[in-house]
Design a protein around this motif. Structure first.
Motif, PDB file in Angstrom:
ATOM      1  N   GLY A 203     -13.101  -6.990  10.430  1.00  0.00           N
ATOM      2  CA  GLY A 203     -13.989  -5.993   9.837  1.00  0.00           C
ATOM      3  C   GLY A 203     -13.305  -4.700   9.446  1.00  0.00           C
ATOM      4  N   PRO A 204     -12.514  -4.063  10.340  1.00  0.00           N
ATOM      5  CA  PRO A 204     -11.869  -2.798   9.962  1.00  0.00           C
ATOM      6  C   PRO A 204     -10.961  -2.928   8.745  1.00  0.00           C
ATOM      7  CG  PRO A 204     -11.812  -3.106  12.341  1.00  0.00           C
ATOM      8  CD  PRO A 204     -12.315  -4.378  11.761  1.00  0.00           C
ATOM      9  N   ALA A 205     -10.177  -4.017   8.676  1.00  0.00           N
ATOM     10  CA  ALA A 205      -9.293  -4.192   7.522  1.00  0.00           C
ATOM     11  C   ALA A 205     -10.092  -4.385   6.240  1.00  0.00           C
ATOM     12  CB  ALA A 205      -8.364  -5.382   7.749  1.00  0.00           C
ATOM     13  N   LEU A 206     -11.162  -5.170   6.323  1.00  0.00           N
ATOM     14  CA  LEU A 206     -12.008  -5.368   5.135  1.00  0.00           C
ATOM     15  C   LEU A 206     -12.652  -4.061   4.704  1.00  0.00           C
ATOM     16  CD1 LEU A 206     -13.713  -8.759   6.113  1.00  0.00           C
ATOM     17  CD2 LEU A 206     -11.847  -8.390   4.475  1.00  0.00           C
ATOM     18  N   ALA A 207     -13.046  -3.235   5.671  1.00  0.00           N
ATOM     19  CA  ALA A 207     -13.653  -1.950   5.328  1.00  0.00           C
ATOM     20  C   ALA A 207     -12.650  -1.039   4.625  1.00  0.00           C
ATOM     21  CB  ALA A 207     -14.184  -1.281   6.595  1.00  0.00           C
ATOM     22  N   GLU A 208     -11.395  -1.050   5.089  1.00  0.00           N
ATOM     23  CA  GLU A 208     -10.368  -0.226   4.439  1.00  0.00           C
ATOM     24  C   GLU A 208     -10.144  -0.684   2.994  1.00  0.00           C
ATOM     25  OE1 GLU A 208      -9.070   2.388   5.503  1.00  0.00           O
ATOM     26  OE2 GLU A 208      -9.440   2.385   7.654  1.00  0.00           O
ATOM     27  N   ILE A 209     -10.091  -1.995   2.795  1.00  0.00           N
ATOM     28  CA  ILE A 209      -9.898  -2.518   1.432  1.00  0.00           C
ATOM     29  C   ILE A 209     -11.064  -2.123   0.549  1.00  0.00           C
ATOM     30  CG2 ILE A 209      -9.718  -4.626   0.069  1.00  0.00           C
ATOM     31  CD1 ILE A 209      -8.238  -5.898   2.429  1.00  0.00           C
ATOM     32  N   ALA A 210     -12.286  -2.292   1.063  1.00  0.00           N
ATOM     33  CA  ALA A 210     -13.473  -1.945   0.277  1.00  0.00           C
ATOM     34  C   ALA A 210     -13.484  -0.465  -0.072  1.00  0.00           C
ATOM     35  CB  ALA A 210     -14.728  -2.331   1.056  1.00  0.00           C
TER      36      ALA A 210
ATOM     37  N   SER B 186     -13.081   3.630  -4.011  1.00  0.00           N
ATOM     38  CA  SER B 186     -12.634   4.963  -4.422  1.00  0.00           C
ATOM     39  C   SER B 186     -11.895   4.902  -5.752  1.00  0.00           C
ATOM     40  CB  SER B 186     -11.725   5.553  -3.341  1.00  0.00           C
ATOM     41  OG  SER B 186     -12.425   5.705  -2.119  1.00  0.00           O
ATOM     42  N   LEU B 187     -11.067   3.881  -5.928  1.00  0.00           N
ATOM     43  CA  LEU B 187     -10.356   3.729  -7.202  1.00  0.00           C
ATOM     44  C   LEU B 187     -11.336   3.523  -8.349  1.00  0.00           C
ATOM     45  CD1 LEU B 187      -7.796   3.375  -8.880  1.00  0.00           C
ATOM     46  CD2 LEU B 187      -7.743   0.964  -8.181  1.00  0.00           C
ATOM     47  N   TRP B 188     -12.346   2.699  -8.123  1.00  0.00           N
ATOM     48  CA  TRP B 188     -13.328   2.433  -9.192  1.00  0.00           C
ATOM     49  C   TRP B 188     -14.096   3.696  -9.558  1.00  0.00           C
ATOM     50  CZ3 TRP B 188     -18.785   2.467  -9.032  1.00  0.00           C
ATOM     51  CH2 TRP B 188     -19.410   1.966 -10.171  1.00  0.00           C
TER      52      TRP B 188
ATOM     53  N   ALA C 247      -2.031   3.948  -7.762  1.00  0.00           N
ATOM     54  CA  ALA C 247      -0.986   4.245  -6.775  1.00  0.00           C
ATOM     55  C   ALA C 247      -1.446   5.275  -5.757  1.00  0.00           C
ATOM     56  CB  ALA C 247       0.267   4.748  -7.504  1.00  0.00           C
ATOM     57  N   VAL C 248      -2.441   6.067  -6.098  1.00  0.00           N
ATOM     58  CA  VAL C 248      -2.988   7.047  -5.146  1.00  0.00           C
ATOM     59  C   VAL C 248      -3.928   6.373  -4.148  1.00  0.00           C
ATOM     60  CG1 VAL C 248      -4.528   9.045  -4.929  1.00  0.00           C
ATOM     61  CG2 VAL C 248      -2.721   9.049  -6.659  1.00  0.00           C
ATOM     62  N   TYR C 249      -4.825   5.510  -4.618  1.00  0.00           N
ATOM     63  CA  TYR C 249      -5.911   5.014  -3.766  1.00  0.00           C
ATOM     64  C   TYR C 249      -5.618   3.676  -3.084  1.00  0.00           C
ATOM     65  CZ  TYR C 249      -8.952   8.759  -5.292  1.00  0.00           C
ATOM     66  OH  TYR C 249      -9.500  10.001  -5.506  1.00  0.00           O
ATOM     67  N   LEU C 250      -4.960   2.767  -3.736  1.00  0.00           N
ATOM     68  CA  LEU C 250      -4.765   1.452  -3.116  1.00  0.00           C
ATOM     69  C   LEU C 250      -3.908   1.505  -1.852  1.00  0.00           C
ATOM     70  CD1 LEU C 250      -4.407  -0.906  -6.229  1.00  0.00           C
ATOM     71  CD2 LEU C 250      -6.419  -0.438  -4.809  1.00  0.00           C
ATOM     72  N   PRO C 251      -2.857   2.314  -1.767  1.00  0.00           N
ATOM     73  CA  PRO C 251      -2.096   2.376  -0.503  1.00  0.00           C
ATOM     74  C   PRO C 251      -2.904   2.914   0.687  1.00  0.00           C
ATOM     75  CG  PRO C 251      -0.768   3.212  -2.311  1.00  0.00           C
ATOM     76  CD  PRO C 251      -2.158   3.055  -2.840  1.00  0.00           C
ATOM     77  N   LEU C 252      -4.066   3.492   0.419  1.00  0.00           N
ATOM     78  CA  LEU C 252      -4.873   3.990   1.533  1.00  0.00           C
ATOM     79  C   LEU C 252      -5.321   2.880   2.476  1.00  0.00           C
ATOM     80  CD1 LEU C 252      -7.113   6.654  -0.269  1.00  0.00           C
ATOM     81  CD2 LEU C 252      -5.087   7.040   1.128  1.00  0.00           C
ATOM     82  N   VAL C 253      -5.190   1.628   2.023  1.00  0.00           N
ATOM     83  CA  VAL C 253      -5.507   0.502   2.905  1.00  0.00           C
ATOM     84  C   VAL C 253      -4.611   0.537   4.151  1.00  0.00           C
ATOM     85  CG1 VAL C 253      -5.487  -2.010   3.080  1.00  0.00           C
ATOM     86  CG2 VAL C 253      -6.330  -0.910   0.998  1.00  0.00           C
ATOM     87  N   LEU C 254      -3.403   1.027   3.993  1.00  0.00           N
ATOM     88  CA  LEU C 254      -2.434   1.053   5.096  1.00  0.00           C
ATOM     89  C   LEU C 254      -2.334   2.426   5.751  1.00  0.00           C
ATOM     90  CD1 LEU C 254       0.421  -0.954   3.345  1.00  0.00           C
ATOM     91  CD2 LEU C 254      -1.346  -1.834   4.870  1.00  0.00           C
ATOM     92  N   ARG C 255      -3.260   3.312   5.501  1.00  0.00           N
ATOM     93  CA  ARG C 255      -3.130   4.688   5.976  1.00  0.00           C
ATOM     94  C   ARG C 255      -3.151   4.795   7.495  1.00  0.00           C
ATOM     95  NH1 ARG C 255      -8.437   6.960   6.860  1.00  0.00           N
ATOM     96  NH2 ARG C 255     -10.044   5.405   6.386  1.00  0.00           N
ATOM     97  N   ARG C 256      -3.826   3.912   8.197  1.00  0.00           N
ATOM     98  CA  ARG C 256      -3.878   3.993   9.659  1.00  0.00           C
ATOM     99  C   ARG C 256      -2.614   3.432  10.310  1.00  0.00           C
ATOM    100  NH1 ARG C 256      -8.797   5.674  11.232  1.00  0.00           N
ATOM    101  NH2 ARG C 256     -10.542   5.361   9.788  1.00  0.00           N
ATOM    102  N   ARG C 257      -1.940   2.539   9.644  1.00  0.00           N
ATOM    103  CA  ARG C 257      -0.704   1.979  10.188  1.00  0.00           C
ATOM    104  C   ARG C 257       0.501   2.857   9.862  1.00  0.00           C
ATOM    105  NH1 ARG C 257      -0.032  -4.244   8.878  1.00  0.00           N
ATOM    106  NH2 ARG C 257       1.679  -3.861  10.363  1.00  0.00           N
ATOM    107  N   PHE C 258       0.501   3.445   8.660  1.00  0.00           N
ATOM    108  CA  PHE C 258       1.630   4.273   8.225  1.00  0.00           C
ATOM    109  C   PHE C 258       1.090   5.587   7.663  1.00  0.00           C
ATOM    110  CE2 PHE C 258       2.538  -0.243   7.378  1.00  0.00           C
ATOM    111  CZ  PHE C 258       3.554  -0.464   8.301  1.00  0.00           C
ATOM    112  N   PRO C 259       0.574   6.463   8.502  1.00  0.00           N
ATOM    113  CA  PRO C 259      -0.106   7.665   7.982  1.00  0.00           C
ATOM    114  C   PRO C 259       0.808   8.593   7.187  1.00  0.00           C
ATOM    115  CG  PRO C 259       0.158   7.794  10.377  1.00  0.00           C
ATOM    116  CD  PRO C 259       0.519   6.409   9.979  1.00  0.00           C
TER     117      PRO C 259
END
Length: 434
Positions: A16-23, A28-30, A59-71
């Protein structure tokens, strides 16, 4: 509950958390791309939208999926893309949220010195974008991005501190629970020592006596066996009482199994009778007006007397012993003193003040029942009942007294023998039961 335990639901909760980050990143990009595409610009303030603008937004919004692992790396990459976006002169508003979200994540996951540097770098990037604001609202844009940066950093830092406080509280609770477990183990060990040591000492002495006079004095042997039986029964009763006290689930004792009587100074006569049957003469003196003690203090005083008499019984079985209980207005004092006759060994020093080489007189000889070499036999039984002491009895007495702000002293008496004294304060009462 069965639906939540279904494997599919477990997988959903795990992912769930990973899917929420992707969504969130895709959404946000859309939204940003839609804003960039539909925002009117009749005066031509900004550069025309092209594929480079959309690529930079991605390039600004899609990497936010990994923001909790690599802040920090995500914030660095996002800030660089936003700076390039602003430098090329595209409409600036759609890119702001990506930097602020990355800053919040870094502040919530990184140490404060690192997050402060991240906040400063983010503010520089956002201030660079304020040059693209419409004419007349430049100062307002500067104030907005400054306040937004501060708010995101404060919110993230507060989340980090709250998480640290929660972790610290959990550790403190675990440590408190560990200390409670240790304290309970100490209590159980103390109760086991007090209950087992006394009764086993009595049984040991009486077994030696019964074996010595089994053929020469059957009545004395029978009395010794009766004492062994009663001591064993009392030990079981006290063990049952302890198990009832330590019962964790709070359930009542089984039907037909009456609760054993709680030990206290009210059972002092029974204790003296039992050690007297084992061959230890004890005189009891009570001064002051006896009154009902709080249960804990009452048990503490009883256990101190029991332990002291047990030590005398093991290590100076022929010593004459006195027990003195003094009921004062605001405290109770107990003293157990022996005259030192015995084999000179002791658990914690009990009975160490006796004359060297003096043999204890056998109980049967005092009654005029046992002919022959009774002193030698008594010495043998005394040694059998006195294994190498570890001093746990004295430690237990002091621990008990300390719980109720009392003190225990154990030392050789000036006139010979050994003396154990207890002083425990008792809360004032409006009335005393005589």
């Amino acid at each position: 509950m069965q639906l939540l335990a279904h494997p599919a639901m477990i997988r959903i909760r795990t992912r769930g958390p990973a899917l929420a980050e992707i969504a969130y990143a895709v959404g946000s990009l859309w939204i940003s791309a839609s804003m960039l595409h539909n925002w009117p610009d009749p005066q031509g303030y900004w550069r025309d939208t092209d594929s480079t603008a959309y690529a930079l937004l991605a390039a600004v919004y899609l990497p936010l999926v990994l923001r909790r692992r690599f802040p920090v790396p995500v914030l660095t990459g996002t800030g660089a893309c936003v700076a390039a976006y602003f430098t090329l002169g595209y409409y600036h508003v759609p890119a702001v949220c990506g930097v602020l979200l990355a800053l919040y994540t870094a502040a919530s996951l990184c140490p404060r010195p690192v997050s402060v540097r991240c906040a400063a770098a983010s503010l520089v990037v956002l201030l660079w974008g304020t040059r693209l604001a419409e004419p007349g609202i430049g100062p307002l844009s500067v104030g907005f991005v400054t306040v937004s940066t501060i708010v995101c950093w404060v919110a993230g830092d507060g989340s980090r501190r709250l998480r640290e406080l929660t972790r610290q509280l959990r550790l403190e609770q675990e440590e408190k629970a560990h200390r409670a477990v240790v304290a309970e183990r100490i209590q159980i060990a103390r109760e086991l020592h007090d209950v087992i040591a006394h009764h086993v000492s009595v049984i040991s002495v009486q077994t030696g006596l019964a074996g010595y006079v089994f053929t020469s004095d059957p009545p004395t042997a029978r009395r010794a066996l009766d004492t062994i039986g009663s001591s064993a029964g009392e030990a079981l009763a006290e063990m049952r009482r302890m198990l009832v006290v330590l019962r964790e689930d709070g359930t009542a004792a089984p039907a037909g199994d009456p609760a054993p009587e709680v030990s206290g100074l009210g059972r002092l006569d029974e204790l003296v009778r039992r050690v007297g049957e084992a061959g230890l003469p004890v005189d009891v003196t009570v001064t002051g007006t006896a009154y009902a003690l709080p249960p804990g203090i009452d048990l503490c005083a009883y256990r101190v007397v029991q332990e002291a008499l047990t030590n005398v019984l093991k290590h100076a079985p022929a010593a004459h012993t006195t027990v003195r209980v003094d009921y004062a207005e605001d405290e109770v004092r107990v003293r157990v003193k022996d005259d030192g006759r015995g084999d000179g060994t002791g658990d914690g020093g009990q009975g160490s003040g006796g004359p060297a080489g003096r043999r204890p007189e056998h109980p049967g000889a005092r009654r005029g029942r046992t002919p022959g070499p009774a002193p030698a036999a008594a010495a043998a039984t005394g040694r059998a009942g006195a294994p190498g002491g570890s001093g746990q009895g004295l430690v237990g007495m002091r621990e008990r007294a300390r719980i109720y702000h009392g003190t225990v002293t154990a030392e050789p008496a000036p006139e010979g023998g050994f003396e154990v004294s207890l002083r425990v304060p008792v809360p004032r009462r409006t009335g005393h039961a005589g």
